[in-house]
Design a protein around this motif. Structure first.
Motif, PDB file in Angstrom:
ATOM      1  N   VAL A 269       0.836  -1.204   0.000  1.00 11.69           N
ATOM      2  CA  VAL A 269       0.000   0.000   0.000  1.00 11.69           C
ATOM      3  C   VAL A 269       0.871   1.254   0.000  1.00 11.69           C
ATOM      4  O   VAL A 269       0.645   2.201  -0.763  1.00 11.69           O
ATOM      5  CB  VAL A 269      -0.942  -0.018   1.219  1.00 11.69           C
ATOM      6  CG1 VAL A 269      -1.685   1.323   1.322  1.00 11.69           C
ATOM      7  CG2 VAL A 269      -1.943  -1.151   1.092  1.00 11.69           C
ATOM      8  N   LEU A 270       1.886   1.263   0.861  1.00 12.17           N
ATOM      9  CA  LEU A 270       2.774   2.426   0.929  1.00 12.17           C
ATOM     10  C   LEU A 270       3.527   2.619  -0.386  1.00 12.17           C
ATOM     11  O   LEU A 270       3.758   3.742  -0.834  1.00 12.17           O
ATOM     12  CB  LEU A 270       3.764   2.258   2.078  1.00 12.17           C
ATOM     13  CG  LEU A 270       3.179   2.375   3.489  1.00 12.17           C
ATOM     14  CD1 LEU A 270       4.256   2.131   4.532  1.00 12.17           C
ATOM     15  CD2 LEU A 270       2.548   3.747   3.701  1.00 12.17           C
TER      16      LEU A 270
ATOM     17  N   GLU B 171       2.277  12.354  -9.465  1.00 12.25           N
ATOM     18  CA  GLU B 171       1.680  13.680  -9.305  1.00 12.25           C
ATOM     19  C   GLU B 171       2.754  14.771  -9.334  1.00 12.25           C
ATOM     20  O   GLU B 171       2.585  15.811  -9.968  1.00 12.25           O
ATOM     21  CB  GLU B 171       0.913  13.732  -7.987  1.00 12.25           C
ATOM     22  CG  GLU B 171       0.215  15.067  -7.735  1.00 12.25           C
ATOM     23  CD  GLU B 171      -0.544  15.069  -6.414  1.00 12.25           C
ATOM     24  OE1 GLU B 171      -1.035  16.134  -6.022  1.00 12.25           O
ATOM     25  OE2 GLU B 171      -0.641  13.983  -5.801  1.00 12.25           O
TER      26      GLU B 171
ATOM     27  N   GLU C   6       2.463   1.812  -3.381  1.00 13.90           N
ATOM     28  CA  GLU C   6       1.539   2.369  -4.365  1.00 13.90           C
ATOM     29  C   GLU C   6       1.317   3.863  -4.108  1.00 13.90           C
ATOM     30  O   GLU C   6       1.244   4.666  -5.041  1.00 13.90           O
ATOM     31  CB  GLU C   6       0.206   1.613  -4.320  1.00 13.90           C
ATOM     32  CG  GLU C   6       0.285   0.186  -4.853  1.00 13.90           C
ATOM     33  CD  GLU C   6       0.717   0.163  -6.308  1.00 13.90           C
ATOM     34  OE1 GLU C   6       0.356   1.090  -7.058  1.00 13.90           O
ATOM     35  OE2 GLU C   6       1.422  -0.796  -6.687  1.00 13.90           O
ATOM     36  N   GLU C   7       1.171   4.253  -2.818  1.00 12.80           N
ATOM     37  CA  GLU C   7       0.987   5.668  -2.501  1.00 12.80           C
ATOM     38  C   GLU C   7       2.201   6.484  -2.926  1.00 12.80           C
ATOM     39  O   GLU C   7       2.082   7.591  -3.465  1.00 12.80           O
ATOM     40  CB  GLU C   7       0.738   5.827  -1.003  1.00 12.80           C
ATOM     41  CG  GLU C   7      -0.604   5.258  -0.538  1.00 12.80           C
ATOM     42  CD  GLU C   7      -0.789   5.417   0.958  1.00 12.80           C
ATOM     43  OE1 GLU C   7       0.165   5.870   1.623  1.00 12.80           O
ATOM     44  OE2 GLU C   7      -1.884   5.094   1.460  1.00 12.80           O
ATOM     45  N   ALA C   8       3.403   5.937  -2.667  1.00  8.09           N
ATOM     46  CA  ALA C   8       4.620   6.651  -3.075  1.00  8.09           C
ATOM     47  C   ALA C   8       4.689   6.790  -4.584  1.00  8.09           C
ATOM     48  O   ALA C   8       5.095   7.835  -5.112  1.00  8.09           O
ATOM     49  CB  ALA C   8       5.849   5.913  -2.550  1.00  8.09           C
TER      50      ALA C   8
ATOM     51  N   ALA D 226       2.104   6.901  -6.662  1.00  5.53           N
ATOM     52  CA  ALA D 226       1.109   7.895  -7.079  1.00  5.53           C
ATOM     53  C   ALA D 226       1.600   9.315  -6.799  1.00  5.53           C
ATOM     54  O   ALA D 226       1.421  10.220  -7.609  1.00  5.53           O
ATOM     55  CB  ALA D 226      -0.217   7.638  -6.361  1.00  5.53           C
ATOM     56  N   LEU D 227       2.247   9.501  -5.632  1.00  5.25           N
ATOM     57  CA  LEU D 227       2.782  10.825  -5.298  1.00  5.25           C
ATOM     58  C   LEU D 227       3.875  11.232  -6.277  1.00  5.25           C
ATOM     59  O   LEU D 227       3.952  12.391  -6.695  1.00  5.25           O
ATOM     60  CB  LEU D 227       3.324  10.808  -3.868  1.00  5.25           C
ATOM     61  CG  LEU D 227       3.934  12.128  -3.361  1.00  5.25           C
ATOM     62  CD1 LEU D 227       2.889  13.231  -3.388  1.00  5.25           C
ATOM     63  CD2 LEU D 227       4.481  11.946  -1.951  1.00  5.25           C
TER      64      LEU D 227
END
Length: 638
Positions: free
Chosen positions: A501-502, A512, A504-506, A508-509
């Motif tokens: 999960v972390l 962005e 994937e968040e990294a 996505a960030l």
């Protein structure tokens, strides 16, 4: 300039072939029987007895051992006029396999005192590399080849002769020396102790290298691994080294081929690994494609532990890759697994029932050796470890780390190391002392006139300021590194799912941020284009050569900017400068009008900027006059 000497004879110079080099991760070993009293036939018999003794050792200690790639194997060969045993093992990522071979060969040398054994890998004499801190200065890598032998459990080195040039020996040269003067090879106790220190934990280390885990596997996969547990090594390798072709073969809708091991009918079985194999599986994050993702979700719903379910699915996909990828079809494990599947299809064999699987032994080992206490790790690096059994990681890794730190400290303390040592001195040309006239031992002609006390004081202050700045930078870097270590330690404590999960968040960030950076670059590019357009029309020219008189015109005030002119009676140069004083308001207006006129009635930066500020420029009267007199006449009539 001299070229490196590689002892290669070219054509016309007695060319005898290109130099041979072992592939990476491969260890080779040779066994000779050297005894002047034995005949050729007796030497062959002794070598065969050596083979039988090795087989007996393997049966006693390697009943459940899993080799990473190749097993230890000695073949009887005839080379020139002599018999010898020779073998080669690809140990892959498991260095423990290489040292297990050293342990067996050294143990057999005690029983066969007339056996002379040489073992080396792609790095050369790796036993000497292990003992690098204790080697005599003359024993360099360039002359070590064929000089290192194991005999009667000892590590013997053939020293240089009195009139011998420092060079490596050919294999036959080394054998002739041992034949003629068996006492010449020397035993260096400190070198031997360092070279064999990894063997101190054997044979107990053989079982310590194993790891058992109970995992959910499809019944067909469980049946094959139960038939031969050593298949786990090529299965893990196939998954660990997967490529796009392997991933495609896992998806029937893309490969148009049915799966040999569909992810269904899961049963819980105990699987035996080496620690390296288990770490390779558990340490890799992997997003399974269809239909494997649905199978993983079903295992989660069935209450299977997350990490166990993931590892079980990785084993299943690895076996599918091993059997279906053309890269592995010629390997022995792939052929044997294919035969087992044929027996199941032909009815010559059947899958085990639930009752049979329940009777299989189950074992679950603690995988805490995968976890590292970073605080304890830092203490070990400083040589202040607590020595606790479960301080961090694997026990063998802890011992190796202690030895590495000890050797590094010895290296730093070697004051006789010379220019290549850490504390052994420094080349004068490497020191930046050009500004320190008194320390460098030579004078710079350009500095000969600036050696007064004030300069010296100034330099001292500059050095002090630079030192304080460096200390501040070091403290900031240490704090940043400590923060990173803390975050990394917290990350390593998370489960595999939380890590995913972390991650994937990294990701996505990062995407962005990349998008924002691209947007900023686009805005910067448009700004530069507009600036170039304004420059081309003179809108941004602050120093135009114009005959306009300051203080008059469109934006003049009552006093006029011309009154700001200052007369300098001290020189003509400054008077010339005063004549060029600018009326900024007039210049701005004039340049904007010129830029607008340059647009020739079309859209442009000047018109757009003024329109955005609510200013509507009229059409230039000169342009209207040029377009025809009718319009001028009509305007005058009106």
């Amino acid at each position: 300039m001299d070229t490196p000497q590689d002892d290669l004879k070219w054509f016309g110079e007695g060319f005898d072939g290109f130099p041979k080099k072992l592939p990476d991760d491969v260890v080779e070993y040779i066994v000779f029987i050297i005894d002047a009293k034995l005949s050729d036939v007796q030497i062959r018999e002794r070598l065969q007895a050596f083979q039988r003794a090795l087989n007996a050792l393997e049966k006693n200690f390697l009943k459940e051992y899993i080799w990473q790639r190749d097993a230890l194997k000695l073949d009887l060969v005839r080379q020139g006029q002599q018999w010898l045993l020779q073998g080669r093992t690809n140990y892959g990522d498991s260095v423990a396999d290489e040292w297990l071979i050293v342990y067996f060969l050294r143990a057999l040398s005690k029983e066969f005192k007339d056996a002379w054994i040489r073992i080396y890998d792609s790095d050369g004499e790796f036993l000497l590399i292990e003992a690098a801190n204790a080697l005599p200065r003359w024993l360099t890598p360039e002359i070590a080849e064929n000089r290192v032998w194991i005999n009667n459990q000892r590590l013997l080195v053939i020293p240089l002769g009195k009139e011998e040039e420092p060079a490596s020996l050919a294999q036959q040269q080394a054998l002739d020396i041992i034949h003629s003067t068996p006492s010449r090879p020397q035993q260096y106790m400190k070198v031997e102790r360092e070279a064999f220190h990894r063997l101190s934990g054997y044979p107990a280390a053989i079982s310590d290298n194993q790891h058992h885990a109970t995992l959910p596997l499809p019944r067909k996969v469980a049946h094959i691994l139960h038939a031969n547990p050593s298949y786990i090594a090529p299965v893990v390798e196939a998954f660990y080294l997967r490529d796009p072709i392997s991933i495609r073969l896992l998806q029937p809708e893309k490969s148009k081929t049915p799966l040999s091991f569909p992810p269904e009918d899961f049963v819980d079985v105990s699987v035996r690994f080496t620690k390296v194999l288990y770490a390779q599986l558990s340490g890799q994050h992997w997003e399974p494609p269809p239909p494997w993702d649905a199978a993983l979700d079903n295992l989660f719903k069935a209450g299977k532990p997350t990490e166990k379910a993931q590892i079980g699915l990785k084993i299943t996909t690895g076996m599918q890759m091993l059997l279906s990828h053309s890269l592995y079809t010629s390997r022995k494990p792939s052929r044997e697994i294919g035969l087992l599947l044929q027996d199941l299809e032909n009815g010559d064999d059947t899958l085990p029932t639930d009752a049979e699987i329940a009777s299989w032994p189950k074992r679950e080992d603690d995988d805490g050796w995968l976890n590292i206490d970073f605080a304890e790790f830092e203490k070990e690096l400083e040589g202040k470890g607590s020595g606790a059994k479960d301080a961090f990681g694997d026990k063998n890794a802890q011992e190796n780390l202690k030895r590495m730190v000890s050797r590094f400290n010895d290296f730093l303390g070697d004051m006789e190391a010379g220019a290549e040592g850490a504390d052994g001195g420094m080349d004068p040309m490497d020191e930046d002392n050009d500004s320190d006239v008194g320390d460098r031992g030579w004078e710079d002609p350009e500095d000969s006139e600036s050696t007064d006390s004030e300069d010296v004081k100034g330099k001292g202050k500059a050095k002090t300021t630079a030192t304080e700045t460096e200390d501040s930078d070091d403290e900031a870097a240490d704090a940043e590194y400590a923060e990173y270590e803390k975050a990394y330690e917290e990350f390593m404590k998370l489960s595999e799912a939380e890590k995913a999960v972390l991650t994937e968040e990294a990701r996505a960030l990062a995407i962005e941020q990349d998008a924002e950076k691209e947007e900023d670059e686009e805005i910067q590019k448009l700004t530069e284009m507009m600036e170039a357009e304004l420059f081309s029309h003179g809108a941004l020219n602050v120093d135009p050569k114009t005959a306009h008189k300051p203080g008059t015109g469109l934006l003049s005030n009552t006093k006029g900017k011309g009154e700001a002119r200052v007369e300098d009676e001290e020189g003509e140069d400054e008077e010339d400068e005063d004549e060029n004083l600018l009326d900024e308001d007039y210049n701005l207006a004039e340049n904007m009008l010129k830029a607008f006129k340059g647009q020739a009635g079309t859209a442009g930066p000047a018109g757009n900027m003024m329109r955005a500020m609510g200013v509507q420029f009229p059409q230039d009267a000169d342009d209207e006059f040029k377009r025809g007199g009718s319009s001028s006449k009509s305007r005058r009539k009106g």
